[in-house]
Motif scaffolding. Structure first.
Motif, mmCIF file in Angstrom:
data_model
loop_
_atom_site.group_PDB
_atom_site.id
_atom_site.type_symbol
_atom_site.label_atom_id
_atom_site.label_comp_id
_atom_site.label_asym_id
_atom_site.label_seq_id
_atom_site.Cartn_x
_atom_site.Cartn_y
_atom_site.Cartn_z
ATOM 1 N N THR A 170 38.414 42.615 40.981
ATOM 2 C CA THR A 170 39.533 43.866 41.669
ATOM 3 C C THR A 170 40.201 44.611 40.836
ATOM 4 O OG1 THR A 170 41.035 42.237 42.434
ATOM 5 C CG2 THR A 170 39.082 42.860 43.880
ATOM 6 N N LEU A 171 40.759 45.464 41.387
ATOM 7 C CA LEU A 171 41.949 46.126 40.537
ATOM 8 C C LEU A 171 43.128 46.553 41.437
ATOM 9 C CD1 LEU A 171 39.916 48.758 38.434
ATOM 10 C CD2 LEU A 171 41.201 46.834 37.341
ATOM 11 N N THR A 172 44.146 46.501 41.369
ATOM 12 C CA THR A 172 45.507 46.773 42.040
ATOM 13 C C THR A 172 46.323 47.866 41.447
ATOM 14 O OG1 THR A 172 45.379 44.597 42.760
ATOM 15 C CG2 THR A 172 47.251 45.886 43.066
ATOM 16 N N ILE A 173 46.115 49.265 42.054
ATOM 17 C CA ILE A 173 46.954 50.215 41.410
ATOM 18 C C ILE A 173 48.241 50.136 41.508
ATOM 19 C CG2 ILE A 173 47.565 52.524 41.486
ATOM 20 C CD1 ILE A 173 44.588 53.007 42.386
ATOM 21 N N ALA A 174 49.139 50.033 40.307
ATOM 22 C CA ALA A 174 50.601 49.954 40.380
ATOM 23 C C ALA A 174 51.191 51.064 41.141
ATOM 24 C CB ALA A 174 50.961 49.813 39.109
ATOM 25 N N ALA A 175 52.337 50.740 41.840
ATOM 26 C CA ALA A 175 53.071 51.878 42.675
ATOM 27 C C ALA A 175 54.207 52.269 41.323
ATOM 28 C CB ALA A 175 53.817 51.352 43.630
ATOM 29 N N SER A 176 54.617 51.706 40.492
ATOM 30 C CA SER A 176 55.537 51.790 39.348
ATOM 31 C C SER A 176 55.096 51.152 37.990
ATOM 32 C CB SER A 176 56.916 51.143 39.629
ATOM 33 O OG SER A 176 57.998 51.389 38.713
ATOM 34 N N PRO A 177 54.880 52.175 37.118
ATOM 35 C CA PRO A 177 54.982 53.712 37.419
ATOM 36 C C PRO A 177 54.095 54.515 38.289
ATOM 37 C CG PRO A 177 54.093 53.223 35.245
ATOM 38 C CD PRO A 177 54.272 52.070 35.947
ATOM 39 N N ALA A 178 54.405 55.555 38.883
ATOM 40 C CA ALA A 178 53.736 56.021 39.999
ATOM 41 C C ALA A 178 52.532 56.719 39.106
ATOM 42 C CB ALA A 178 54.468 57.086 40.641
ATOM 43 N N VAL A 235 46.156 50.945 48.316
ATOM 44 C CA VAL A 235 47.088 49.805 48.091
ATOM 45 C C VAL A 235 46.442 48.510 48.129
ATOM 46 C CG1 VAL A 235 49.262 48.634 48.890
ATOM 47 C CG2 VAL A 235 49.015 51.085 48.905
ATOM 48 N N GLY A 236 46.622 47.442 47.346
ATOM 49 C CA GLY A 236 46.029 46.100 47.595
ATOM 50 C C GLY A 236 44.637 45.934 46.263
ATOM 51 N N ALA A 237 44.172 44.867 46.264
ATOM 52 C CA ALA A 237 43.228 44.429 45.385
ATOM 53 C C ALA A 237 41.950 44.918 45.925
ATOM 54 C CB ALA A 237 43.357 43.087 44.802
ATOM 55 N N LEU A 238 41.201 45.883 45.072
ATOM 56 C CA LEU A 238 39.811 46.266 45.389
ATOM 57 C C LEU A 238 39.011 46.569 44.420
ATOM 58 C CD1 LEU A 238 41.419 49.322 47.718
ATOM 59 C CD2 LEU A 238 40.222 47.587 48.692
ATOM 60 N N ASP A 260 41.693 39.525 36.401
ATOM 61 C CA ASP A 260 42.087 38.910 35.408
ATOM 62 C C ASP A 260 43.436 38.775 35.024
ATOM 63 O OD1 ASP A 260 42.247 41.369 34.387
ATOM 64 O OD2 ASP A 260 40.498 41.219 33.116
ATOM 65 N N ALA A 261 44.208 39.372 35.579
ATOM 66 C CA ALA A 261 45.741 39.542 35.327
ATOM 67 C C ALA A 261 46.258 40.571 34.239
ATOM 68 C CB ALA A 261 46.573 38.255 35.221
ATOM 69 N N ILE A 262 44.998 41.125 33.646
ATOM 70 C CA ILE A 262 45.417 42.172 32.557
ATOM 71 C C ILE A 262 45.638 43.443 33.167
ATOM 72 C CG2 ILE A 262 44.395 43.381 30.459
ATOM 73 C CD1 ILE A 262 42.727 40.705 30.232
ATOM 74 N N GLN A 317 38.494 57.902 40.850
ATOM 75 C CA GLN A 317 38.140 56.323 41.346
ATOM 76 C C GLN A 317 37.968 55.441 40.161
ATOM 77 O OE1 GLN A 317 34.754 55.999 44.014
ATOM 78 N NE2 GLN A 317 35.240 54.007 43.996
ATOM 79 N N LEU A 318 38.503 54.444 40.168
ATOM 80 C CA LEU A 318 38.486 53.283 39.291
ATOM 81 C C LEU A 318 37.487 52.244 39.571
ATOM 82 C CD1 LEU A 318 42.125 52.339 38.927
ATOM 83 C CD2 LEU A 318 40.969 54.126 37.874
ATOM 84 N N THR A 319 36.818 51.656 38.726
ATOM 85 C CA THR A 319 35.724 50.549 39.075
ATOM 86 C C THR A 319 36.102 49.223 38.223
ATOM 87 O OG1 THR A 319 34.200 52.307 39.754
ATOM 88 C CG2 THR A 319 33.324 50.198 39.635
ATOM 89 N N ALA A 320 36.336 48.359 38.967
ATOM 90 C CA ALA A 320 36.424 46.963 37.989
ATOM 91 C C ALA A 320 35.122 46.521 37.585
ATOM 92 C CB ALA A 320 37.035 45.951 39.308
ATOM 93 N N GLN A 321 35.133 46.243 36.327
ATOM 94 C CA GLN A 321 33.817 45.647 35.752
ATOM 95 C C GLN A 321 33.578 44.353 36.459
ATOM 96 O OE1 GLN A 321 34.111 45.306 31.544
ATOM 97 N NE2 GLN A 321 34.452 47.800 31.205
#
Length: 113
Positions: A26-34, A60-63, A94-96, A19-23
């Motif tokens: 939200t975070l969006t996991i990239a499909a590429s690279p997988a 999938v999506g911003a969470l 934040d687009a980073i 699990q990831l946690t945004a400080q």
């Protein structure tokens, strides 16, 4: 230090989640690279057949706290301690774009334990 812990019975097939946690935001996991993963034994060596394997799935999506997972089959493993390390890219609100490596300590126990 691992980010999580799971106990799995020897011979069981079970998803293991990272699990990831945004400080903030939200975070969006990239499909590429997988998203990928490697399973390490207690000596720190990669387990044959489980090095740089594609993850089974991810949210999938911003969470605020997205998950990535792998359906771990312990049928070919020995009882003992392992560390499953995921490696994935996610974009924050934040687009980073950042690389994340959540890890899970996996205890593989015998059928009695």
């Amino acid at each position: 230090m691992p980010d999580g812990y799971v106990r799995v019975r020897l011979g069981e097939k079970r998803p293991v989640y990272g699990q990831l946690t945004a400080q903030s935001g939200t975070l969006t996991i990239a499909a590429s690279p997988a998203p990928m993963l490697t399973l390490y034994d207690s000596a720190g060596a990669a387990v044959a057949g489980l090095a740089d394997v594609t993850a089974t799935g991810f949210n999938v999506g911003a969470l605020p706290s997205p998950k990535v997972w792998y359906l771990l089959d312990t049928g070919s493993l020995a009882a003992g301690w392992y560390t499953l390390v995921f490696k994935l890219t996610a974009t924050g609100s934040d687009a980073i774009v950042r690389i994340y490596e959540p890890s899970v300590e996996v205890e593989v126990g015998d059928v009695r334990g």
